[in-house]
Design an enzyme around this catalytic site. Structure first.
Site, PDB file in Angstrom:
ATOM      1  N   GLN A 298     -17.458  46.516  41.026  1.00 13.21           N
ATOM      2  CA  GLN A 298     -18.496  47.531  41.277  1.00 13.21           C
ATOM      3  C   GLN A 298     -19.380  47.748  40.060  1.00 13.21           C
ATOM      4  O   GLN A 298     -20.466  48.323  40.189  1.00 13.21           O
ATOM      5  CB  GLN A 298     -17.863  48.874  41.670  1.00 13.21           C
ATOM      6  CG  GLN A 298     -17.147  48.839  43.001  1.00 13.21           C
ATOM      7  CD  GLN A 298     -16.636  50.212  43.343  1.00 13.21           C
ATOM      8  OE1 GLN A 298     -15.547  50.584  42.933  1.00 13.21           O
ATOM      9  NE2 GLN A 298     -17.433  50.986  44.065  1.00 13.21           N
TER      10      GLN A 298
ATOM     11  N   CYS B  62     -17.745  55.240  49.314  1.00 18.22           N
ATOM     12  CA  CYS B  62     -17.666  54.246  48.241  1.00 18.22           C
ATOM     13  C   CYS B  62     -18.939  54.342  47.416  1.00 18.22           C
ATOM     14  O   CYS B  62     -20.031  54.423  47.993  1.00 18.22           O
ATOM     15  CB  CYS B  62     -17.522  52.856  48.857  1.00 18.22           C
ATOM     16  SG  CYS B  62     -17.403  51.532  47.647  1.00 18.22           S
ATOM     17  N   LEU B  63     -18.799  54.304  46.099  1.00 17.19           N
ATOM     18  CA  LEU B  63     -19.982  54.381  45.236  1.00 17.19           C
ATOM     19  C   LEU B  63     -20.929  53.202  45.487  1.00 17.19           C
ATOM     20  O   LEU B  63     -22.115  53.301  45.226  1.00 17.19           O
ATOM     21  CB  LEU B  63     -19.570  54.398  43.760  1.00 17.19           C
ATOM     22  CG  LEU B  63     -18.767  55.616  43.306  1.00 17.19           C
ATOM     23  CD1 LEU B  63     -18.369  55.475  41.851  1.00 17.19           C
ATOM     24  CD2 LEU B  63     -19.554  56.887  43.536  1.00 17.19           C
TER      25      LEU B  63
ATOM     26  N   HIS C 298      -8.158  50.784  49.090  1.00 21.04           N
ATOM     27  CA  HIS C 298      -9.621  50.714  49.015  1.00 21.04           C
ATOM     28  C   HIS C 298     -10.045  49.987  47.739  1.00 21.04           C
ATOM     29  O   HIS C 298     -10.883  49.070  47.792  1.00 21.04           O
ATOM     30  CB  HIS C 298     -10.207  52.133  49.061  1.00 21.04           C
ATOM     31  CG  HIS C 298     -11.690  52.196  48.906  1.00 21.04           C
ATOM     32  ND1 HIS C 298     -12.526  52.700  49.885  1.00 21.04           N
ATOM     33  CD2 HIS C 298     -12.518  51.809  47.887  1.00 21.04           C
ATOM     34  CE1 HIS C 298     -13.788  52.614  49.476  1.00 21.04           C
ATOM     35  NE2 HIS C 298     -13.809  52.085  48.260  1.00 21.04           N
ATOM     36  N   GLU C 299      -9.456  50.391  46.593  1.00 19.16           N
ATOM     37  CA  GLU C 299      -9.884  49.800  45.320  1.00 19.16           C
ATOM     38  C   GLU C 299      -9.469  48.339  45.215  1.00 19.16           C
ATOM     39  O   GLU C 299     -10.245  47.505  44.742  1.00 19.16           O
ATOM     40  CB  GLU C 299      -9.327  50.606  44.147  1.00 19.16           C
ATOM     41  CG  GLU C 299      -9.853  52.032  44.057  1.00 19.16           C
ATOM     42  CD  GLU C 299     -11.369  52.132  44.125  1.00 19.16           C
ATOM     43  OE1 GLU C 299     -12.062  51.231  43.636  1.00 19.16           O
ATOM     44  OE2 GLU C 299     -11.863  53.129  44.693  1.00 19.16           O
TER      45      GLU C 299
ATOM     46  N   GLY D 171     -11.821  56.440  42.232  1.00 17.01           N
ATOM     47  CA  GLY D 171     -11.475  55.057  41.971  1.00 17.01           C
ATOM     48  C   GLY D 171     -12.713  54.241  41.666  1.00 17.01           C
ATOM     49  O   GLY D 171     -13.813  54.579  42.115  1.00 17.01           O
TER      50      GLY D 171
ATOM     51  N   HIS E 127     -11.667  45.816  46.868  1.00 19.33           N
ATOM     52  CA  HIS E 127     -12.858  45.396  46.112  1.00 19.33           C
ATOM     53  C   HIS E 127     -12.603  44.098  45.341  1.00 19.33           C
ATOM     54  O   HIS E 127     -13.530  43.311  45.127  1.00 19.33           O
ATOM     55  CB  HIS E 127     -13.262  46.479  45.112  1.00 19.33           C
ATOM     56  CG  HIS E 127     -14.088  47.595  45.693  1.00 19.33           C
ATOM     57  ND1 HIS E 127     -15.335  47.401  46.233  1.00 19.33           N
ATOM     58  CD2 HIS E 127     -13.856  48.929  45.788  1.00 19.33           C
ATOM     59  CE1 HIS E 127     -15.832  48.568  46.641  1.00 19.33           C
ATOM     60  NE2 HIS E 127     -14.955  49.513  46.395  1.00 19.33           N
TER      61      HIS E 127
END
Ligand code: NI
Length: 174
Positions: A54, A92-93, A134-135, A49, A138
């Site tokens: 991000q 997470c990236l 999660h996404e 994702g 953001h």
């Protein structure tokens, strides 16, 4: 296409509430190019994702996998369908090289627009529900570290070496 730079923990763009995308702009070259670049970026990082904040774009757009299929969600809305929680170790990236346990709602309804501006309405359970939550977090400036059991936070090499930490584990005093 291009691989985009990922904003990491401490960058203010990750803490903003992202703006909705006007539906009539979804098919614009700018949005379509961003989707293509985010796709390439997510594949390059081998992620499941990626949310637009991000990659330094404060707009309500995410790309994610659902049951192995890639999806684009624009202006998504999530409804919790159960009080049952599911715990998993998330990464997470934007929080590189870390993992921690997070409890999420086990089943959600997702309403959004797709990359052509067509409405989507579906249910997601378990791992798919975790990824969606999660996404979409953001887009509201929320990171998994805000929701995690901080006693389970681990650097990735330690996570791989020792496994997920049991939050109820009491170290002996010897
Ligand atoms: Ni993330």
């Amino acid at each position: 296409m291009a691989i985009l730079r990922i904003a990491t923990l401490g960058h203010p763009v990750l803490r903003r509430v992202a703006d909705p995308i006007p539906p009539d702009q979804i098919r614009s070259p700018a949005v379509q190019q961003l989707i293509a670049d985010m796709r390439e970026t997510m594949a390059d990082y081998d992620g499941v994702g990626l949310a637009a904040p991000q990659v330094h774009q404060s707009i309500r757009l995410v790309i994610l996998e659902q049951s192995g299929q890639e999806m684009v969600l624009i202006n998504p809305e999530i409804t919790f369908l159960t009080s049952t929680a599911v715990r998993s170790f998330e990464g997470c990236l934007s929080v590189p090289e870390m993992r921690a346990a997070v409890d999420r709602c086990a089943q959600v309804r997702v309403q959004a627009l797709d990359e052509q501006g067509q409405p989507l309405d579906f249910m997601a359970s378990d791992f798919d529900a975790i990824v969606v939550q999660h996404e979409c977090d953001h887009l509201d400036g929320v990171l998994y570290v805000d929701r995690c059991d901080t006693r389970t936070l681990a650097f990735l090499p330690n996570y791989r070496r020792y496994g997920p930490l049991d939050p109820d584990f009491q170290p002996s005093e010897e």
